[in-house]
Design an enzyme around this catalytic site. Structure first.
Site, PDB file in Angstrom:
ATOM      1  N   SER A 261      51.803  24.177  50.487  1.00 29.73           N
ATOM      2  CA  SER A 261      50.645  23.742  49.680  1.00 29.73           C
ATOM      3  C   SER A 261      51.158  23.327  48.316  1.00 29.73           C
ATOM      4  O   SER A 261      52.264  23.698  47.923  1.00 29.73           O
ATOM      5  CB  SER A 261      49.662  24.891  49.505  1.00 29.73           C
ATOM      6  OG  SER A 261      50.129  25.778  48.493  1.00 29.73           O
ATOM      7  N   ASP A 262      50.368  22.567  47.569  1.00 32.00           N
ATOM      8  CA  ASP A 262      50.726  22.379  46.167  1.00 32.00           C
ATOM      9  C   ASP A 262      50.353  23.664  45.413  1.00 32.00           C
ATOM     10  O   ASP A 262      49.726  24.581  45.953  1.00 32.00           O
ATOM     11  CB  ASP A 262      50.062  21.135  45.564  1.00 32.00           C
ATOM     12  CG  ASP A 262      50.829  20.636  44.326  1.00 32.00           C
ATOM     13  OD1 ASP A 262      51.667  21.399  43.779  1.00 32.00           O
ATOM     14  OD2 ASP A 262      50.598  19.500  43.886  1.00 32.00           O
ATOM     15  N   TYR A 263      50.748  23.690  44.174  1.00 33.45           N
ATOM     16  CA  TYR A 263      50.665  24.876  43.314  1.00 33.45           C
ATOM     17  C   TYR A 263      49.237  25.442  43.280  1.00 33.45           C
ATOM     18  O   TYR A 263      48.331  24.820  42.728  1.00 33.45           O
ATOM     19  CB  TYR A 263      51.088  24.445  41.918  1.00 33.45           C
ATOM     20  CG  TYR A 263      51.511  25.532  40.973  1.00 33.45           C
ATOM     21  CD1 TYR A 263      52.850  25.793  40.742  1.00 33.45           C
ATOM     22  CD2 TYR A 263      50.568  26.267  40.266  1.00 33.45           C
ATOM     23  CE1 TYR A 263      53.241  26.763  39.842  1.00 33.45           C
ATOM     24  CE2 TYR A 263      50.956  27.245  39.365  1.00 33.45           C
ATOM     25  CZ  TYR A 263      52.294  27.485  39.158  1.00 33.45           C
ATOM     26  OH  TYR A 263      52.686  28.438  38.256  1.00 33.45           O
ATOM     27  N   ALA A 265      47.065  25.466  45.398  1.00 33.85           N
ATOM     28  CA  ALA A 265      46.035  24.627  46.031  1.00 33.85           C
ATOM     29  C   ALA A 265      45.257  25.356  47.120  1.00 33.85           C
ATOM     30  O   ALA A 265      44.122  24.982  47.415  1.00 33.85           O
ATOM     31  CB  ALA A 265      46.666  23.355  46.588  1.00 33.85           C
TER      32      ALA A 265
END
Ligand code: NOJ
Length: 743
Positions: A261-263, A265
């Site tokens: 996942s992104d940070y 997210a």
């Protein structure tokens, strides 16, 4: 480790341990420091969870990484090594130009070498994974993250994607290679209003045709990780979008690597309003196929219990962990968890002469000459091939003025050089040429007082100082033959959290330009930026304008090389420069309207604005050289073809000037009548040719039916018979064209 052993390991792991592999820690949990780029979630990690975490981001330094690896492995029941990940975006210790500038080289070879150098340096420092390449197609210069993308074109971005993955990963087993992570899947380059972290509204057709190809190219090149994007698509955040992550990424594109996942997210899906709480967010993410939760801790807090309660099948966890273990295994971490070279070797690698040289060449090739009224190159013998004295710029005294003249901070966001002094300033680059008559002045502050970069408000210590700088600069400009103004936006105005509602440079710098112009109109402007800017007035007031982006470690040398003619500018814009902010988003491969308007004219009740033409100031693919190139008409070896056949399109390009130069010859195609509207033109090929003065070369492109495919009215990826236009030239607005028919 053999596949059987790896399977045994997975079977032997407890559920807690497996979930641990799916947790990514932020650096500060292990080191007490590090870059924090957002909130972490609501769950507090226990010591046991920290001990079992499978990866961490944001830590640098071989010694520190080795020590943490040992410490963490002792805590792991099966002593599984961690993955150390970092945003290695513009090179590592040797900083290369920003990716948008790499796009302007139109040289996948250079991009590959830049990434190979980055991997060699970063792995010598103990890192295993880079969060690069960023392959979001970008059309809106307000968005600060355009600097991280190769640009606005699906074809160019795809070429760059393949090259970058090859550069970072090679065969991955080698100790100087690291795993690459394509991002941000998907469509993050089109945030509403150019605002960072905003959502995206794209038709499925545009997504498929324009936005997905570069990610897919990275997948096909074997990219080992993919990162979800922050935005929603069709109202669903990517980290919970099963269709996007499973159906498109895994099934359609064939991605079998690790999805991260992104940070934060995963838990941010609560704020998006599609999960009631972190627990539900964790469930959505794991169902969508997100293998690693980057720092939101939603997995840490809830995944074990979700499996125990039967709401999430353990099979999903096993699949995710299997992919993570495979990656660790392919990196050789089970055999060699401290995958670093010894410090004496590392010293030989970091900032070594070879990488500096590559960074210098790459930077010079990425500069885009937007205007030149015969003032560049600055030195007569920069035209040594020419013998054309009549055009030679006068050699004389040159005043180098501006806040970027003696500034080491000429590198893109995401670079954190250990010693900024290693970065060559313009002044140093010029001084290294050892020429007489060079003088330097600051001119003004880089930022206007009271304005802010993402890291805070600018105060500018003294108004008196500003006045003194201005006076000194004007005196110098007046008494010099030539002025080179080094201007631009602050590096911390682009990159993540770097969106802007204006596309200018600070008012103080504009004032400097206007005042210098009054005392000496012989101005060359060198522009530093992380995005296309609206440079109308700057171009008007300057006799030459060179965009140098954020050029990195060797920036000053590369700039001096190009300005003095030791290297010839060859960059072509990978992203359109608008005439004004109001034109944004503006991109060359737009669609025709029912009220077409000549792009340089304004007509009432036709497409466009009342107060400005629709043509951008400088289009995609545009860029001058110190010489000129003439193109013959486009020749086609046949005027009709069927699927399975090919047409060869060719032009003869001639260097009509008196100096050698490199031209990027570009092929564009247009399908003027189809079941759905097609772009006014689309890049389908490019070749770089080096031509001596007077030399001609035939450049050929093969056109085949697959190049004509698109998502038709039924969303089938096909070509449709009919007439096609072929354009070949040195910019996306070339009118050099021929036609053929697909039968
Ligand atoms: C957030 C950014 O969107 C992403 O590109 C980056 O890789 C991560 N933070 C990690 O720093």
């Amino acid at each position: 480790m053999t596949q059987d052993k790896l399977k045994e390991l997975l079977q032997d792991m407890s559920l807690e341990e497996k979930v641990g592999q799916m947790i990514q820690l932020p650096a500060d949990v292990l080191t007490g420091g590090g870059l924090v780029t957002g909130p972490t979630g609501t769950t507090q990690l226990t010591d046991e969870q920290v001990g079992m975490a499978g990866s961490v981001l944001g830590i640098e330094g071989a010694e520190k990484i080795c020590e943490l690896q040992k410490r963490q492995m002792e805590k792991q029941p099966h002593h599984i090594p961690m993955l150390f990940m970092l945003d290695v975006i513009n090179g590592f210790e040797t900083i290369f130009p920003i990716p948008l500038a790499l796009g302007c080289t139109f040289s996948p070879e250079m991009a590959e070498e830049a990434c190979a150098a980055a991997a060699k340096e970063a792995t010598s420092d103990g890192l295993h994974v880079t969060f690069s390449p960023m392959l979001d197609l970008v059309r809106d210069a307000r968005w600060g993250r355009v600097m991280e993308s190769p640009g606005e074109d699906p074809y160019l971005n795809s070429e760059m994607a393949r090259a970058m993955v090859r550069g970072y990963q090679g065969d991955l087993h080698a100790k100087d290679k690291m795993a690459a992570c394509l991002k941000h899947f998907a469509g993050y380059g089109a945030p509403d209003g150019g605002r960072d972290y905003d959502n995206v509204e794209l038709s499925e057709r545009t997504l498929m045709e324009d936005y997905l190809p570069a990610y897919e190219a990275a997948v096909k090149a074997g990219c080992r990780l993919a990162m979800t994007s922050f935005n929603t698509l069709n109202r669903i955040p990517s980290s919970g979008n099963k269709w996007l992550m499973r159906k498109i990424l895994r099934e359609k594109m064939g991605f079998d690597g690790v999805v991260i996942s992104d940070y934060s997210a995963v838990e941010e899906m609560v704020f998006h309003g599609i999960a009631a709480d972190a627990r539900e967010a964790a469930k959505l993410a794991v169902e969508a196929g997100v293998d690693i939760d980057m720092v939101s801790n939603a997995y840490a807090g809830h995944l074990t219990e979700l499996v125990r309660s039967g709401e999430v099948p353990e099979k999903l966890v096993d699949e995710a962990v299997w992919r993570i273990l495979q990656l660790k295994n392919d990196l050789g971490l089970f055999e060699e968890p401290l995958r670093v070279v010894d410090s004496s070797e590392a010293e030989k690698v970091l900032l070594c002469g070879d990488f500096r040289q590559k960074a210098r060449e790459t930077a010079a090739a990425s500069f885009v000459l937007l205007k030149n009224e015969g003032v560049l190159p600055l030195r007569e013998d920069g035209r040594k091939n020419s013998g054309a004295e009549k055009n030679a710029a006068p050699t004389g005294s040159i005043a180098w003025i501006g806040p970027y003249v003696d500034n080491h901070e000429i590198y893109g966001a995401w670079s954190f050089p250990r010693n900024k002094e290693e970065i060559v300033t313009v002044k140093q680059g010029v001084e290294a040429k050892g020429l007489p008559g060079m003088a330097f002045a600051q001119g003004c502050y880089l930022m206007d007082k009271g304005c802010a970069t993402k890291y805070g408000q600018i105060t500018n210590p003294s108004d008196e100082q500003a006045d003194l700088w201005m006076e000194e600069a004007l005196r110098l400009a007046e008494s010099s033959d030539q002025v080179v103004l080094c201007l631009g936006e602050h590096k911390d105005l682009s990159g993540e959290a770097g969106s802007r509602t204006s596309l200018g440079i600070p008012e103080g710098q504009m004032e400097l330009l206007r005042k210098v112009r009054q005392v000496n109109p012989n101005i060359v402007t060198v522009l530093f930026c992380g995005r296309p800017l609206a440079v109308g007035e700057i171009a008007e007031l300057s006799r030459a304008l060179l965009v140098v982006w954020m050029p990195g470690t060797e920036g000053g040398n590369a700039i001096a090389d190009v300005l003095f003619g030791d290297r010839i500018p060859q960059g072509k814009l990978s992203m359109t420069f608008p005439r004004s902010l109001g034109q944004v988003p503006v991109y060359y491969n737009h669609f025709p309207t029912g009220r077409p308007n000549p792009p340089h004219e304004i007509h009432l009740f036709r497409n466009g604005y009342l107060d400005q033409v629709t043509a951008p100031l400088y289009p995609f693919g545009y860029g001058l050289s110190y010489t000129e190139f003439a193109y013959s008409e486009v020749k086609l070896d046949r005027r009709e073809m069927k699927a399975g056949e090919r047409i060869t399109a060719s032009v003869t390009v001639t260097n009509t000037g008196d100096i050698s130069g490199v031209e990027t010859v570009q092929l564009y195609l247009r399908d003027p009548s189809a079941s759905v509207a097609r772009p006014v033109r689309s890049l389908k090929g490019f070749r770089k040719v080096t031509l001596a003065p007077g030399e001609s070369r035939e450049v050929r492109f093969v056109i085949e039916e697959p190049m004509l495919r698109f998502y038709d009215i039924h969303m089938d990826y096909v070509s449709e018979p009919g007439r096609f236009e072929v354009y070949i030239g040195g910019s996306s607005d070339t009118e050099n064209r021929a036609e053929f028919v697909l039968g």
